[in-house]
Design an enzyme around this catalytic site. Structure first.
Site, mmCIF file in Angstrom:
data_model
loop_
_atom_site.group_PDB
_atom_site.id
_atom_site.type_symbol
_atom_site.label_atom_id
_atom_site.label_comp_id
_atom_site.label_asym_id
_atom_site.label_seq_id
_atom_site.Cartn_x
_atom_site.Cartn_y
_atom_site.Cartn_z
ATOM 1 N N ASP A 106 -22.465 -13.807 -35.734
ATOM 2 C CA ASP A 106 -21.843 -14.503 -34.609
ATOM 3 C C ASP A 106 -21.859 -13.665 -33.330
ATOM 4 O OD1 ASP A 106 -19.999 -12.802 -35.912
ATOM 5 O OD2 ASP A 106 -18.282 -13.881 -35.088
ATOM 6 N N HIS A 133 -14.374 -1.940 -38.393
ATOM 7 C CA HIS A 133 -14.569 -3.348 -38.744
ATOM 8 C C HIS A 133 -15.235 -3.385 -40.119
ATOM 9 C CE1 HIS A 133 -14.953 -7.587 -38.186
ATOM 10 N NE2 HIS A 133 -16.259 -7.588 -38.017
#
Length: 370
Positions: free
Chosen positions: A66, A185
């Site tokens: 994304d 992350h």
């Protein structure tokens, strides 16, 4: 001296009819830079007032789809709209992102037989092992490019973490200093700091007239920091006839993260005019957000406060949060509540909180001299 940023996509995970995938454009001094390029970014550009062909630099925070699936298609579309007669004059598009981005582009463009009418170069950031869980670390076999360069590809740099600053210096010129810093992350992620260089102050024109100097080339020399010798032999120093320098603006854009790593982010983002930070889920979903490597408004507010930022802009919302214009009374997930949560966490700090929406453009005014 104008500077602004336009959000092309403010949703997480995938593009939807309501929110595009992550992408924003920073415009300053004739420069047009793209930060992240999720699927559908080129369509969002066409719907905006921006021109894709003006993009000269691209910054990819991490390799989740994304944030990167739209890049090959965007480059091809820009090429299709490039005048073949001006190929020799096309600047190189500089692309910055994590190790593996070069291989991703080379393979994608190669397998699809995509030819570009402009050169490009990929400069890769070398991540550290503490930027993600072990399962998020990509092997060197997977990320190392192989085979010849793409026909339009120019050699790029591999940029390592500078131990003294705990940042990655991407480039520095007369206008800007751009750095990257580490985020945590599910895969290695980065944030970016764009620092505008200070500008000379305005000329004290009344004083110059008193000294007998008329507008012309000598004004330009003084403005450029050069001394000028008058006919009577007096040397006029720039410091005598220039007002205080105009401080440069600072914009910081963080990729997906559940925390920042080391001192680098706080140093690079210190006193940022704009701090763009993800807020994928509300504070009531804190555990779920962290589990997936994301942040809540309260977490974003903590980073903004630690950096002494002037304005916090929230983006990268779960698709469960509809844009304000589509919100209906009684909807369970209200995106405005994310703004309230951040404002509550920043109560009394003086830091403004803004919700980003697709096609929202935020002007970044000049700073006043201290």
């Amino acid at each position: 001296m104008t500077m602004d940023m336009t959000f092309l996509g403010t949703g997480s995970a995938y593009p939807s009819p309501h929110r595009g995938a992550s992408a924003l454009v920073l415009r300053a001094e004739g420069e047009c830079w793209l930060f992240d390029c999720g699927e559908g970014t080129q369509t969002q550009l066409m719907r905006s007032q921006l021109r894709a062909g003006r993009i000269t630099k691209v910054f990819i925070s991490h390799l989740h789809g994304d944030h990167v699936f739209g890049l090959p298609g965007l480059l091809c579309t820009v090429s299709l709209n490039t005048n073949p007669s001006s190929v020799q004059d096309q600047p190189c598009v500089e692309i910055y992102g994590p190790r593996g981005l070069r291989h991703f582009l080379r393979v994608t463009l190669g397998l699809t037989g995509s030819q570009l009418l402009f050169p490009y170069a990929v400069h890769e950031l070398e991540p550290t092992l503490d930027q993600s869980p072990p399962e998020g670390q990509l092997s060197h076999e997977m990320t190392t490019e192989s085979g010849p360069l793409h026909p339009q590809e120019q050699p790029g740099r591999s940029i390592c973490l500078d131990a003294s600053s705990d940042c990655y210096l991407l480039f520095e010129d007369k206008k800007f200093v751009v750095r990257a810093f580490r985020l945590f992350h599910r895969v290695p992620s980065f944030g970016f700091s764009v620092q505008e260089q200070d500008r000379p102050g305005r000329l004290k024109t009344e004083l110059l007239k008193e000294l007998g100097l008329k507008p012309g080339p000598l004004y330009g020399r003084l403005k450029a920091g050069q001394s000028v010798t008058l006919d009577n032999g007096r040397v006029v120093l720039p410091s005598e006839v220039l007002e205080d320098p105009i401080p440069g603006r600072k914009v910081c854009i963080l990729g997906d993260c559940s925390s920042v790593l080391g001192e680098g982010p706080l140093k690079a983002c210190n006193r940022a005019d704009i701090l763009v930070h993800e807020a994928t889920l509300g504070d009531e979903h804190h555990e779920k957000a962290v589990e997936h490597g994301h942040s809540t408004p309260k977490m974003a507010a903590a980073v903004a406060q630690a950096c002494c930022a002037r304005r916090l802009v929230l983006y990268h919302f779960s698709q469960r949060y509809k844009p304000c214009a589509l919100q209906k009374e009684g909807d369970d997930d209200d995106v405005v509540e994310l703004q309230r949560q951040a404002e509550d966490a920043l109560d009394g700090s003086g830091i403004e909180v803004t919700l980003a929406e697709d096609f929202f453009t935020l002007p970044i005014p000049l700073r006043r001299p201290q």
